[in-house]
Design an enzyme around this catalytic site. Structure first.
Site, PDB file in Angstrom:
ATOM      1  N   HIS A   1       0.851  -1.006  -0.104  1.00 55.80           N
ATOM      2  CA  HIS A   1      -0.018   0.116  -0.235  1.00 55.80           C
ATOM      3  C   HIS A   1       0.823   1.159   0.124  1.00 55.80           C
ATOM      4  O   HIS A   1       1.923   1.133   0.730  1.00 55.80           O
ATOM      5  CB  HIS A   1      -0.898  -0.016   1.312  1.00 55.80           C
ATOM      6  CG  HIS A   1      -1.868  -1.147   1.244  1.00 55.80           C
ATOM      7  ND1 HIS A   1      -3.066  -0.989   0.371  1.00 55.80           N
ATOM      8  CD2 HIS A   1      -1.812  -2.091   1.656  1.00 55.80           C
ATOM      9  CE1 HIS A   1      -3.802  -2.194   0.552  1.00 55.80           C
ATOM     10  NE2 HIS A   1      -3.426  -3.008   1.537  1.00 55.80           N
TER      11      HIS A   1
ATOM     12  N   ALA B   1      14.869 -19.064   8.046  1.00 54.94           N
ATOM     13  CA  ALA B   1      13.603 -19.082   8.778  1.00 54.94           C
ATOM     14  C   ALA B   1      13.363 -17.487   9.233  1.00 54.94           C
ATOM     15  O   ALA B   1      14.265 -17.040   9.797  1.00 54.94           O
ATOM     16  CB  ALA B   1      13.417 -20.057   9.667  1.00 54.94           C
TER      17      ALA B   1
ATOM     18  N   LYS C   1      20.074 -10.162   5.036  1.00 55.28           N
ATOM     19  CA  LYS C   1      21.465 -10.010   4.439  1.00 55.28           C
ATOM     20  C   LYS C   1      22.127 -11.353   4.032  1.00 55.28           C
ATOM     21  O   LYS C   1      21.905 -12.280   4.539  1.00 55.28           O
ATOM     22  CB  LYS C   1      22.198  -9.066   5.602  1.00 55.28           C
ATOM     23  CG  LYS C   1      21.729  -7.930   5.677  1.00 55.28           C
ATOM     24  CD  LYS C   1      22.556  -7.077   6.853  1.00 55.28           C
ATOM     25  CE  LYS C   1      22.433  -5.588   7.137  1.00 55.28           C
ATOM     26  NZ  LYS C   1      21.013  -5.154   6.950  1.00 55.28           N
TER      27      LYS C   1
END
Length: 182
Positions: free
Chosen positions: A110, A156, A176
């Site tokens: 959005h 994860a 990263k």
């Protein structure tokens, strides 16, 4: 394997392929031997293409929000329980890629300019590409405009806001590169 376990596995196979056949009748393009789990929801299935031997576990939500949008999943890909893929423009997932449970992938967000109500601003989108032989770890979030290279691994819980090069390992919030596949 016990007899009842084999019967259960066969029942899952048959019902999963029957769901794929039902999706074909709703306009989805689905390769042979693809299995779709129970309670998998697809909005605008005619915008979805699944390759050969794709497996989608139960409770996945494939949310295509525009008729011109496209979701393409390559051969032998796997999408785990509870994953959600939101598509306004384009999401492409390569062959042999593993999407772990509860992963969220979106190609849109959005707009958020100050001084205007959020619900009046609309959204913007940028394609997401996940290469072949990639692995997206559980609860990872992939955001608009990201390309994850072939053979890359996303840890994860990572939040991917920038491209991940091929054969690298990325983790963290924001994600990263922390290593390479050897």
């Amino acid at each position: 394997m016990r007899f009842l376990d084999r019967v259960h596995a066969l029942a899952l196979l048959v019902t999963g392929r029957a769901r794929a056949a039902a999706w074909r009748m709703r306009g989805a393009r689905i390769g042979s031997k693809t299995r779709i789990g129970a309670a998998v929801r697809a909005r605008r299935p005619w915008c979805i293409e699944l390759g050969t031997r794709v497996e989608i576990e139960h409770g996945v939500f494939l949310k295509v929000v525009e008729d011109a949008a496209r979701l393409a999943v390559g051969d032998y890909a796997f999408i785990g329980t509870g994953a959600e893929i939101d598509v306004a423009e384009s999401v492409a997932i390569g062959a042999h890629t593993l999407i772990a449970p509860n992963v969220f992938i979106t190609d849109h967000t959005h707009n958020a300019a100050a001084g205007l109500r959020l619900d009046e601003q609309g959204s913007r989108s940028a394609p997401v590409v996940i290469g072949a032989d990639a692995w997206i770890g559980t609860r990872a979030v992939i955001l608009p405009g990201v390309t994850i290279g072939d053979g890359a691994i996303v840890g994860a819980g990572a939040v991917v806001t920038k491209d991940v090069p091929p054969n690298t390992i990325a983790a963290g919030v924001p994600a990263k590169v922390i290593g390479t596949r050897s």
